[in-house]
Design a protein around this motif. Structure first.
Motif, PDB file in Angstrom:
ATOM      1  N   TRP A  57      -5.547 -19.855-104.100  1.00  0.00           N
ATOM      2  CA  TRP A  57      -6.808 -19.299-103.622  1.00  0.00           C
ATOM      3  C   TRP A  57      -7.165 -18.064-104.445  1.00  0.00           C
ATOM      4  CZ3 TRP A  57      -7.417 -15.497 -99.099  1.00  0.00           C
ATOM      5  CH2 TRP A  57      -8.776 -15.260 -98.845  1.00  0.00           C
ATOM      6  N   ALA A  58      -6.148 -17.261-104.770  1.00  0.00           N
ATOM      7  CA  ALA A  58      -6.372 -16.035-105.535  1.00  0.00           C
ATOM      8  C   ALA A  58      -6.961 -16.311-106.912  1.00  0.00           C
ATOM      9  CB  ALA A  58      -5.062 -15.263-105.678  1.00  0.00           C
ATOM     10  N   LEU A  59      -6.685 -17.485-107.465  1.00  0.00           N
ATOM     11  CA  LEU A  59      -7.213 -17.831-108.788  1.00  0.00           C
ATOM     12  C   LEU A  59      -8.739 -17.823-108.825  1.00  0.00           C
ATOM     13  CD1 LEU A  59      -4.816 -20.761-109.784  1.00  0.00           C
ATOM     14  CD2 LEU A  59      -4.863 -18.457-110.763  1.00  0.00           C
ATOM     15  N   GLY A  60      -9.361 -18.054-107.680  1.00  0.00           N
ATOM     16  CA  GLY A  60     -10.820 -18.083-107.613  1.00  0.00           C
ATOM     17  C   GLY A  60     -11.445 -16.770-107.180  1.00  0.00           C
ATOM     18  N   LEU A  61     -10.625 -15.737-107.018  1.00  0.00           N
ATOM     19  CA  LEU A  61     -11.131 -14.442-106.564  1.00  0.00           C
ATOM     20  C   LEU A  61     -11.349 -13.487-107.733  1.00  0.00           C
ATOM     21  CD1 LEU A  61      -8.772 -13.816-103.499  1.00  0.00           C
ATOM     22  CD2 LEU A  61     -11.096 -14.735-103.453  1.00  0.00           C
ATOM     23  N   ASP A  62     -12.207 -12.511-107.507  1.00  0.00           N
ATOM     24  CA  ASP A  62     -12.414 -11.439-108.483  1.00  0.00           C
ATOM     25  C   ASP A  62     -11.770 -10.135-108.031  1.00  0.00           C
ATOM     26  OD1 ASP A  62     -13.964 -13.003-110.265  1.00  0.00           O
ATOM     27  OD2 ASP A  62     -15.727 -12.719-108.989  1.00  0.00           O
ATOM     28  N   GLU A  63     -11.487 -10.034-106.724  1.00  0.00           N
ATOM     29  CA  GLU A  63     -10.881  -8.837-106.167  1.00  0.00           C
ATOM     30  C   GLU A  63      -9.808  -9.235-105.165  1.00  0.00           C
ATOM     31  OE1 GLU A  63     -14.427  -6.999-104.574  1.00  0.00           O
ATOM     32  OE2 GLU A  63     -14.483  -5.581-106.232  1.00  0.00           O
ATOM     33  N   VAL A  64      -9.006  -8.266-104.775  1.00  0.00           N
ATOM     34  CA  VAL A  64      -7.943  -8.501-103.800  1.00  0.00           C
ATOM     35  C   VAL A  64      -8.541  -8.882-102.446  1.00  0.00           C
ATOM     36  CG1 VAL A  64      -6.026  -7.458-102.540  1.00  0.00           C
ATOM     37  CG2 VAL A  64      -6.379  -6.915-104.958  1.00  0.00           C
ATOM     38  N   ALA A  65      -7.956  -9.889-101.797  1.00  0.00           N
ATOM     39  CA  ALA A  65      -8.383 -10.290-100.451  1.00  0.00           C
ATOM     40  C   ALA A  65      -7.217 -10.104 -99.491  1.00  0.00           C
ATOM     41  CB  ALA A  65      -8.846 -11.739-100.450  1.00  0.00           C
ATOM     42  N   ILE A  66      -7.481  -9.415 -98.385  1.00  0.00           N
ATOM     43  CA  ILE A  66      -6.436  -9.126 -97.394  1.00  0.00           C
ATOM     44  C   ILE A  66      -6.842  -9.696 -96.048  1.00  0.00           C
ATOM     45  CG2 ILE A  66      -5.172  -7.302 -96.178  1.00  0.00           C
ATOM     46  CD1 ILE A  66      -5.594  -5.521 -98.620  1.00  0.00           C
ATOM     47  N   TRP A  67      -5.910 -10.394 -95.414  1.00  0.00           N
ATOM     48  CA  TRP A  67      -6.138 -10.949 -94.084  1.00  0.00           C
ATOM     49  C   TRP A  67      -5.184 -10.268 -93.125  1.00  0.00           C
ATOM     50  CZ3 TRP A  67      -3.602 -13.246 -90.101  1.00  0.00           C
ATOM     51  CH2 TRP A  67      -4.374 -13.968 -89.181  1.00  0.00           C
ATOM     52  N   ASN A  68      -5.700  -9.859 -91.957  1.00  0.00           N
ATOM     53  CA  ASN A  68      -4.868  -9.173 -90.982  1.00  0.00           C
ATOM     54  C   ASN A  68      -5.240  -9.630 -89.582  1.00  0.00           C
ATOM     55  OD1 ASN A  68      -2.908  -7.190 -90.198  1.00  0.00           O
ATOM     56  ND2 ASN A  68      -4.596  -5.877 -89.539  1.00  0.00           N
ATOM     57  N   GLY A  69      -4.278 -10.086 -88.814  1.00  0.00           N
ATOM     58  CA  GLY A  69      -4.587 -10.515 -87.452  1.00  0.00           C
ATOM     59  C   GLY A  69      -3.417 -11.188 -86.779  1.00  0.00           C
ATOM     60  N   ASP A  70      -3.586 -11.505 -85.502  1.00  0.00           N
ATOM     61  CA  ASP A  70      -2.524 -12.112 -84.718  1.00  0.00           C
ATOM     62  C   ASP A  70      -2.658 -13.625 -84.603  1.00  0.00           C
ATOM     63  OD1 ASP A  70      -1.400  -9.598 -84.138  1.00  0.00           O
ATOM     64  OD2 ASP A  70      -2.905  -9.271 -82.583  1.00  0.00           O
ATOM     65  N   ASP A  71      -3.859 -14.142 -84.773  1.00  0.00           N
ATOM     66  CA  ASP A  71      -4.081 -15.576 -84.643  1.00  0.00           C
ATOM     67  C   ASP A  71      -4.203 -16.193 -86.033  1.00  0.00           C
ATOM     68  OD1 ASP A  71      -4.833 -18.136 -84.141  1.00  0.00           O
ATOM     69  OD2 ASP A  71      -6.648 -17.649 -83.013  1.00  0.00           O
ATOM     70  N   PRO A  72      -3.246 -17.033 -86.451  1.00  0.00           N
ATOM     71  CA  PRO A  72      -3.248 -17.548 -87.812  1.00  0.00           C
ATOM     72  C   PRO A  72      -4.117 -18.776 -88.016  1.00  0.00           C
ATOM     73  CG  PRO A  72      -1.361 -18.399 -86.655  1.00  0.00           C
ATOM     74  CD  PRO A  72      -2.089 -17.495 -85.682  1.00  0.00           C
ATOM     75  N   CYS A  73      -4.744 -19.290 -86.975  1.00  0.00           N
ATOM     76  CA  CYS A  73      -5.407 -20.598 -87.067  1.00  0.00           C
ATOM     77  C   CYS A  73      -6.481 -20.644 -88.145  1.00  0.00           C
ATOM     78  CB  CYS A  73      -5.991 -20.990 -85.715  1.00  0.00           C
ATOM     79  SG  CYS A  73      -4.741 -21.263 -84.435  1.00  0.00           S
ATOM     80  N   ASN A  74      -7.364 -19.618 -88.177  1.00  0.00           N
ATOM     81  CA  ASN A  74      -8.455 -19.702 -89.133  1.00  0.00           C
ATOM     82  C   ASN A  74      -7.963 -19.596 -90.574  1.00  0.00           C
ATOM     83  OD1 ASN A  74      -7.804 -16.985 -89.007  1.00  0.00           O
ATOM     84  ND2 ASN A  74      -9.914 -16.261 -89.075  1.00  0.00           N
ATOM     85  N   LEU A  75      -6.901 -18.835 -90.819  1.00  0.00           N
ATOM     86  CA  LEU A  75      -6.352 -18.735 -92.162  1.00  0.00           C
ATOM     87  C   LEU A  75      -5.691 -20.046 -92.564  1.00  0.00           C
ATOM     88  CD1 LEU A  75      -5.860 -17.007 -94.645  1.00  0.00           C
ATOM     89  CD2 LEU A  75      -3.717 -16.233 -93.609  1.00  0.00           C
ATOM     90  N   ARG A  76      -4.984 -20.670 -91.645  1.00  0.00           N
ATOM     91  CA  ARG A  76      -4.356 -21.956 -91.934  1.00  0.00           C
ATOM     92  C   ARG A  76      -5.432 -23.006 -92.267  1.00  0.00           C
ATOM     93  NH1 ARG A  76       0.887 -22.927 -90.921  1.00  0.00           N
ATOM     94  NH2 ARG A  76       2.108 -21.303 -89.892  1.00  0.00           N
ATOM     95  N   ASP A  77      -6.499 -23.023 -91.476  1.00  0.00           N
ATOM     96  CA  ASP A  77      -7.586 -23.981 -91.742  1.00  0.00           C
ATOM     97  C   ASP A  77      -8.246 -23.675 -93.074  1.00  0.00           C
ATOM     98  OD1 ASP A  77      -7.049 -25.166 -89.340  1.00  0.00           O
ATOM     99  OD2 ASP A  77      -8.658 -24.151 -88.249  1.00  0.00           O
ATOM    100  N   PHE A  78      -8.438 -22.399 -93.360  1.00  0.00           N
ATOM    101  CA  PHE A  78      -9.085 -21.982 -94.585  1.00  0.00           C
ATOM    102  C   PHE A  78      -8.299 -22.445 -95.799  1.00  0.00           C
ATOM    103  CE2 PHE A  78     -10.143 -18.866 -97.904  1.00  0.00           C
ATOM    104  CZ  PHE A  78     -11.535 -18.941 -97.870  1.00  0.00           C
ATOM    105  N   LEU A  79      -6.958 -22.416 -95.695  1.00  0.00           N
ATOM    106  CA  LEU A  79      -6.089 -22.819 -96.800  1.00  0.00           C
ATOM    107  C   LEU A  79      -5.699 -24.282 -96.725  1.00  0.00           C
ATOM    108  CD1 LEU A  79      -3.746 -19.683 -96.889  1.00  0.00           C
ATOM    109  CD2 LEU A  79      -5.615 -20.207 -98.447  1.00  0.00           C
TER     110      LEU A  79
END
Length: 219
Positions: free
Chosen positions: A195-217
């Protein structure tokens, strides 16, 4: 203040300090450069050797949660052939497998695999220190790093300098232990690196529920 479950893109100011090389004594510059080239060649040769492959085959092959009350950090780097841009990814999970935080770093560089993996680990450790994540277990699928940490020796190459900085970072995380795992046990971090290969800047995810990050990836 970050809100749980959100992905943030931020300019890598403090974190990019880890990418800066240390000043070298000009008197020994040529010797150090030659030694660096030699060590980099040895690392590249070792990575493709039967010994390296046999060691990788005995590594942990599936991700396992840390003990209750502890956090595990997984780190990886995506290094596409023929491209200068690489991706670094790190994810922190608890004993239930829930994501506490994750970060994706885009980076441009042409170093060898072990050096880039070491940079990824160093950035991840400094991120944990900066954000006060008390990680207990750290996993990487780069055996050259764990070998260098487990069997220290004088190394004046750039890789050796990164290993020294990793040791210094670990001194701020006294309970953390680094171990080598198979790529199959490092899937989440691997997804973040791509995912980082398509970014131009650092992306940080912070939270207690991992569902949306799992779906995103797409995990």
């Amino acid at each position: 203040m970050w809100k749980p479950g959100r992905i943030y893109v931020t300019r890598p100011v403090l974190l990019n300090k880890a990418l800066r090389g240390q000043a070298h004594d000009q008197t020994h510059a040529i010797t150090k450069l030659a030694k660096s080239f030699l060590d980099d060649f040895k690392l590249s040769t070792w990575a493709s050797s039967p010994h390296a492959r046999s060691n990788q085959s005995s590594a942990i092959t599936t991700w396992s949660p840390p003990e209750p009350g502890r956090l595990k950090l997984n780190v990886d780097a995506a290094i596409p052939k023929g491209r200068a841009k690489v991706g670094f990814g790190s994810v922190i999970r608890n004993n239930e497998g829930l994501v506490v935080a994750a970060v994706a770093f885009p980076y441009t560089g042409a170093e060898n695999v072990a050096t880039l993996e070491a940079k990824s680990l160093l950035l991840a450790l400094r991120w944990c220190i900066e954000k006060h994540f008390p990680v207990h277990v750290v996993e990487t699928d780069c055996k050259a790093i764990t070998d260098a940490l487990d069997h220290p020796k004088e190394d004046i190459s750039y890789f050796g300098d990164l290993i020294s900085q990793i040791k210094e970072a670990l001194s701020h995380l006294p309970v953390a232990h680094i171990s080598h795992v198979n790529r199959s046990a490092n899937t989440f971090a691997d997804k973040l690196t791509h995912w980082a290969l398509g970014l131009d800047e650092v992306a940080i995810w912070n939270g207690d529920d991992p569902c949306n990050l799992r779906d995103f990836l797409s995990l």
